[in-house]
Design a protein around this motif. Structure first.
Motif, PDB file in Angstrom:
ATOM      1  N   SER A 112      80.361  12.247  47.536  1.00  0.00           N
ATOM      2  CA  SER A 112      79.226  12.242  48.086  1.00  0.00           C
ATOM      3  C   SER A 112      77.946  12.742  46.707  1.00  0.00           C
ATOM      4  CB  SER A 112      78.820  13.347  49.053  1.00  0.00           C
ATOM      5  OG  SER A 112      79.165  14.543  48.347  1.00  0.00           O
ATOM      6  N   PRO A 113      76.757  12.531  47.172  1.00  0.00           N
ATOM      7  CA  PRO A 113      75.757  12.620  46.264  1.00  0.00           C
ATOM      8  C   PRO A 113      75.687  14.093  45.944  1.00  0.00           C
ATOM      9  CG  PRO A 113      74.838  11.165  47.711  1.00  0.00           C
ATOM     10  CD  PRO A 113      76.188  11.494  48.468  1.00  0.00           C
ATOM     11  N   ASP A 114      75.844  15.038  46.813  1.00  0.00           N
ATOM     12  CA  ASP A 114      76.076  16.444  46.407  1.00  0.00           C
ATOM     13  C   ASP A 114      77.220  16.731  45.399  1.00  0.00           C
ATOM     14  OD1 ASP A 114      73.783  17.143  48.113  1.00  0.00           O
ATOM     15  OD2 ASP A 114      75.288  17.643  49.814  1.00  0.00           O
ATOM     16  N   MET A 115      78.406  15.983  45.498  1.00  0.00           N
ATOM     17  CA  MET A 115      79.474  16.298  44.625  1.00  0.00           C
ATOM     18  C   MET A 115      79.106  15.736  43.236  1.00  0.00           C
ATOM     19  SD  MET A 115      82.572  14.945  47.008  1.00  0.00           S
ATOM     20  CE  MET A 115      83.848  14.816  45.590  1.00  0.00           C
ATOM     21  N   LEU A 116      78.413  14.603  43.244  1.00  0.00           N
ATOM     22  CA  LEU A 116      77.951  14.200  41.868  1.00  0.00           C
ATOM     23  C   LEU A 116      76.852  15.193  41.323  1.00  0.00           C
ATOM     24  CD1 LEU A 116      77.920  11.867  39.952  1.00  0.00           C
ATOM     25  CD2 LEU A 116      76.212  10.757  41.130  1.00  0.00           C
ATOM     26  N   ARG A 117      76.039  15.600  41.959  1.00  0.00           N
ATOM     27  CA  ARG A 117      74.908  16.362  41.738  1.00  0.00           C
ATOM     28  C   ARG A 117      75.493  17.724  40.919  1.00  0.00           C
ATOM     29  NH1 ARG A 117      69.318  16.741  42.416  1.00  0.00           N
ATOM     30  NH2 ARG A 117      68.645  19.083  42.001  1.00  0.00           N
ATOM     31  N   THR A 118      76.565  18.308  41.696  1.00  0.00           N
ATOM     32  CA  THR A 118      77.203  19.806  41.379  1.00  0.00           C
ATOM     33  C   THR A 118      78.180  19.265  39.831  1.00  0.00           C
ATOM     34  OG1 THR A 118      77.635  20.256  43.666  1.00  0.00           O
ATOM     35  CG2 THR A 118      79.039  21.231  41.984  1.00  0.00           C
ATOM     36  N   ALA A 119      78.700  17.923  40.011  1.00  0.00           N
ATOM     37  CA  ALA A 119      79.289  17.735  38.655  1.00  0.00           C
ATOM     38  C   ALA A 119      78.498  17.567  37.675  1.00  0.00           C
ATOM     39  CB  ALA A 119      80.395  16.325  38.775  1.00  0.00           C
ATOM     40  N   MET A 120      77.408  16.980  37.668  1.00  0.00           N
ATOM     41  CA  MET A 120      76.526  16.752  36.737  1.00  0.00           C
ATOM     42  C   MET A 120      75.823  17.993  36.139  1.00  0.00           C
ATOM     43  SD  MET A 120      74.270  13.594  38.116  1.00  0.00           S
ATOM     44  CE  MET A 120      72.939  13.581  36.614  1.00  0.00           C
ATOM     45  N   LEU A 121      75.703  18.998  37.063  1.00  0.00           N
ATOM     46  CA  LEU A 121      75.241  20.410  36.693  1.00  0.00           C
ATOM     47  C   LEU A 121      76.260  21.119  35.990  1.00  0.00           C
ATOM     48  CD1 LEU A 121      73.406  21.536  39.818  1.00  0.00           C
ATOM     49  CD2 LEU A 121      72.125  21.224  37.652  1.00  0.00           C
ATOM     50  N   GLU A 122      77.399  20.956  36.221  1.00  0.00           N
ATOM     51  CA  GLU A 122      78.672  21.360  35.596  1.00  0.00           C
ATOM     52  C   GLU A 122      78.746  21.034  34.062  1.00  0.00           C
ATOM     53  OE1 GLU A 122      83.619  21.528  35.724  1.00  0.00           O
ATOM     54  OE2 GLU A 122      82.377  21.224  37.514  1.00  0.00           O
ATOM     55  N   ALA A 123      78.666  19.609  34.041  1.00  0.00           N
ATOM     56  CA  ALA A 123      78.803  18.949  32.705  1.00  0.00           C
ATOM     57  C   ALA A 123      77.661  19.408  31.870  1.00  0.00           C
ATOM     58  CB  ALA A 123      78.794  17.336  32.959  1.00  0.00           C
ATOM     59  N   LEU A 124      76.470  19.606  32.340  1.00  0.00           N
ATOM     60  CA  LEU A 124      75.354  19.804  31.753  1.00  0.00           C
ATOM     61  C   LEU A 124      75.263  21.467  31.191  1.00  0.00           C
ATOM     62  CD1 LEU A 124      72.608  17.963  33.588  1.00  0.00           C
ATOM     63  CD2 LEU A 124      73.317  17.402  31.235  1.00  0.00           C
ATOM     64  N   ARG A 125      75.936  22.117  31.923  1.00  0.00           N
ATOM     65  CA  ARG A 125      76.084  23.561  31.756  1.00  0.00           C
ATOM     66  C   ARG A 125      77.276  23.864  30.440  1.00  0.00           C
ATOM     67  NH1 ARG A 125      75.380  25.383  36.797  1.00  0.00           N
ATOM     68  NH2 ARG A 125      77.225  24.597  37.322  1.00  0.00           N
ATOM     69  N   LYS A 126      78.140  22.957  30.539  1.00  0.00           N
ATOM     70  CA  LYS A 126      79.041  23.045  29.306  1.00  0.00           C
ATOM     71  C   LYS A 126      78.958  22.396  27.943  1.00  0.00           C
ATOM     72  CE  LYS A 126      82.962  22.947  32.411  1.00  0.00           C
ATOM     73  NZ  LYS A 126      84.309  22.007  32.925  1.00  0.00           N
ATOM     74  N   THR A 127      77.551  21.727  28.143  1.00  0.00           N
ATOM     75  CA  THR A 127      77.199  20.998  26.748  1.00  0.00           C
ATOM     76  C   THR A 127      76.685  21.991  26.008  1.00  0.00           C
ATOM     77  OG1 THR A 127      76.660  19.119  28.052  1.00  0.00           O
ATOM     78  CG2 THR A 127      75.747  19.199  25.916  1.00  0.00           C
ATOM     79  N   PRO A 128      77.114  21.843  24.634  1.00  0.00           N
ATOM     80  CA  PRO A 128      76.755  22.904  23.444  1.00  0.00           C
ATOM     81  C   PRO A 128      75.180  22.657  23.331  1.00  0.00           C
ATOM     82  CG  PRO A 128      78.197  21.377  22.631  1.00  0.00           C
ATOM     83  CD  PRO A 128      78.223  21.058  24.094  1.00  0.00           C
TER      84      PRO A 128
END
Length: 128
Positions: A112-128
């Motif tokens: 779902s778009p919500d799942m993608l958005r959540t994953a994007m936020l998680e990935a961006l949060r982990k980026t140094p």
């Protein structure tokens, strides 16, 4: 917390209909999108326009390349780490990823778009 708006996202997808749909979704969230079906073409666009992506949406496999190898190509080009997200319906790929054998974030189809958005936020949060 990182925001989605303002990020530059690479979308590598062979299926033009899927690629256009994801591109439209990301643009509706305020992202700049660099999309295509070939890594070399996307890299050429990035060079020509001086774009620096912050996130990659990559297929978990593309021919003989894995998402990790594709991500490494983009990172080598950009000179900095880039998080990547893949979406798949392949249970073997999901099992492989859950076992820690590959990087990135792998989402299961349907996504779902919500799942993608959540994953994007998680990935961006982990980026140094």
């Amino acid at each position: 917390m990182p925001a989605i708006t303002g990020n530059t996202v690479v979308v590598l997808e062979q299926n033009a209909i899927l690629r256009l749909g994801v591109e439209a979704l990301l643009e509706s969230w305020g992202c700049r999108v660099i999309a295509g079906d070939c890594v070399d073409d996307i890299i050429a666009i990035m060079r020509d326009k001086g774009l620096r992506p912050t996130l990659l949406l990559l297929p978990p496999t593309d021919g003989l390349d894995t998402g990790d190898r594709l991500g490494d190509r983009f990172e080598a080009e950009m000179g900095h780490p880039l998080p990547w997200i893949g979406i798949t319906a392949d249970p073997n790929l999901l099992q492989h990823w859950k076992a820690g054998a590959s990087g990135g974030i792998l989402l299961e189809m349907p996504c779902s778009p919500d799942m993608l958005r959540t994953a994007m936020l998680e990935a961006l949060r982990k980026t140094p």
